[in-house]
Design a protein around this motif. Structure first.
Motif, mmCIF file in Angstrom:
data_model
loop_
_atom_site.group_PDB
_atom_site.id
_atom_site.type_symbol
_atom_site.label_atom_id
_atom_site.label_comp_id
_atom_site.label_asym_id
_atom_site.label_seq_id
_atom_site.Cartn_x
_atom_site.Cartn_y
_atom_site.Cartn_z
ATOM 1 N N UNK A 50 0.810 -1.066 -0.160
ATOM 2 C CA UNK A 50 0.106 -0.209 0.017
ATOM 3 C C UNK A 50 0.929 1.494 0.053
ATOM 4 N N UNK A 51 2.120 1.243 0.186
ATOM 5 C CA UNK A 51 2.896 2.325 0.121
ATOM 6 C C UNK A 51 4.528 2.125 0.066
ATOM 7 N N UNK A 52 5.186 2.734 -0.580
ATOM 8 C CA UNK A 52 6.733 2.534 -0.778
ATOM 9 C C UNK A 52 7.308 3.925 -1.036
ATOM 10 N N UNK A 53 8.092 4.354 -0.408
ATOM 11 C CA UNK A 53 8.872 5.471 -0.540
ATOM 12 C C UNK A 53 10.402 5.703 0.050
ATOM 13 N N UNK A 54 10.954 6.667 -0.970
ATOM 14 C CA UNK A 54 12.594 6.924 -0.650
ATOM 15 C C UNK A 54 12.800 8.236 -0.527
ATOM 16 N N UNK A 55 13.319 8.707 0.478
ATOM 17 C CA UNK A 55 13.557 10.163 0.683
ATOM 18 C C UNK A 55 14.296 10.719 -1.022
ATOM 19 N N UNK A 56 13.817 11.634 -1.452
ATOM 20 C CA UNK A 56 14.499 12.209 -3.020
ATOM 21 C C UNK A 56 15.551 12.141 -3.025
ATOM 22 N N UNK A 57 16.489 12.540 -1.933
ATOM 23 C CA UNK A 57 17.897 12.476 -2.025
ATOM 24 C C UNK A 57 18.722 11.376 -2.054
ATOM 25 N N UNK A 58 18.113 10.025 -2.121
ATOM 26 C CA UNK A 58 18.393 8.929 -1.943
ATOM 27 C C UNK A 58 17.970 7.948 -3.140
ATOM 28 N N UNK A 59 17.169 8.594 -3.945
ATOM 29 C CA UNK A 59 16.634 7.805 -5.114
ATOM 30 C C UNK A 59 17.696 7.502 -6.146
ATOM 31 N N UNK A 60 17.508 6.358 -7.055
ATOM 32 C CA UNK A 60 18.439 6.171 -8.008
ATOM 33 C C UNK A 60 19.592 5.162 -7.514
ATOM 34 N N UNK A 61 19.327 4.781 -6.148
ATOM 35 C CA UNK A 61 20.421 3.979 -5.731
ATOM 36 C C UNK A 61 19.960 2.559 -5.597
ATOM 37 N N UNK A 62 18.503 2.125 -6.033
ATOM 38 C CA UNK A 62 18.261 0.836 -6.109
ATOM 39 C C UNK A 62 17.438 0.382 -4.802
ATOM 40 N N UNK A 63 17.114 1.453 -3.924
ATOM 41 C CA UNK A 63 16.591 1.110 -2.646
ATOM 42 C C UNK A 63 15.030 0.480 -2.618
ATOM 43 N N UNK A 64 14.403 1.088 -3.429
ATOM 44 C CA UNK A 64 12.998 0.592 -3.831
ATOM 45 C C UNK A 64 13.199 -0.824 -4.196
ATOM 46 N N UNK A 65 14.092 -1.168 -5.189
ATOM 47 C CA UNK A 65 14.290 -2.644 -5.447
ATOM 48 C C UNK A 65 14.657 -3.276 -4.346
ATOM 49 N N UNK A 66 15.617 -2.995 -3.661
ATOM 50 C CA UNK A 66 15.904 -3.683 -2.323
ATOM 51 C C UNK A 66 14.696 -4.310 -1.544
ATOM 52 N N UNK A 67 13.784 -3.084 -1.384
ATOM 53 C CA UNK A 67 12.690 -3.227 -0.526
ATOM 54 C C UNK A 67 11.732 -4.214 -1.314
ATOM 55 N N UNK A 68 11.467 -4.322 -2.702
ATOM 56 C CA UNK A 68 10.591 -5.289 -3.310
ATOM 57 C C UNK A 68 11.159 -6.685 -3.208
#
Length: 215
Positions: free
Chosen positions: A107-125
């Motif tokens: 229902x929700x996923x977010x990464x602070x703008x300054x840390x985007x592009x590092x693949x953190x969402x991918x790691x959470x998935x």
């Protein structure tokens, strides 16, 4: 319980605790500046999620600071169109979470703008997929926000935009990476979420556990 070091041990993925709720609220506000305030989760929502389904609530931290978070609930495969608020029990998930549901609904996923592009969402998935396997769930379901629509909203309708995404004529900063990750298209959800930049729409997708992660 989840505890995983990623990206050369610079970041850490783990289950969220009630002590993280204030920082998760901050991440939410920074990630969704155009989302209506009634659809923004606050610390009390996150605390309730952690109490109801602790295995499904995840944060990424760096130097003790939460820089990303993801909230989920258990569900059966959705068969009816619902708005975001209807799906999430007005963000509380109390009456939406199904303890014996065989899918994880993100229902929700977010990464602070300054840390985007590092693949953190991918790691959470990835971690969420591991949780699905450990709980014997069939996989993940998400409603990916069509964030990129704001760039072209003066040129086409949201229905036309969703079609261009389906035939891969356009790319979307949220939906396209999700599809590349392994999420499979189900259908657009119009008038799903109160965010004008997303055209008030999302794309319903699913990611079964028997599909390898592709990114």
């Amino acid at each position: 319980m989840i505890k995983k070091d990623i990206l050369n041990n610079e970041f850490h993925v783990r289950n969220a605790t009630v002590e993280d709720a204030v920082q998760m609220e901050y991440v939410q506000k920074q990630c969704y500046p155009t989302l209506h305030e009634l659809e923004l989760m606050n610390r009390n929502h996150f605390i309730n999620h952690i109490k109801i389904f602790p295995e499904g609530q995840i944060v990424v931290e760096k130097d003790g600071i939460v820089v990303g978070s993801a909230s989920t609930m258990r569900s059966f495969f959705p068969i009816a169109d619902k708005t975001y608020l209807e799906t999430t029990d007005n963000l509380w998930i109390t009456n939406a979470h199904v303890p014996d549901g065989d899918w994880m609904y993100g229902i929700d996923m977010g990464v602070l703008p300054e840390y985007r592009g590092l693949g953190l969402s991918r790691e959470m998935y990835l971690v969420r997929q591991e949780v699905c396997k450990s709980l014997g769930l069939k996989g993940q379901i998400i409603a990916g926000m069509t964030i990129g629509y704001g760039r072209v909203k003066d040129k086409m309708t949201i229905e036309e935009y969703c079609y261009t995404l389906e035939i891969k004529k356009f790319t979307d900063p949220t939906v396209t990476p999700q599809k590349k990750a392994g999420f499979r298209w189900i259908k657009p959800l119009y008038n799903h979420i109160n965010d004008p930049e997303a055209g008030y729409a999302s794309i319903l997708m699913y990611f079964p556990v028997d599909v390898d992660y592709k990114i």
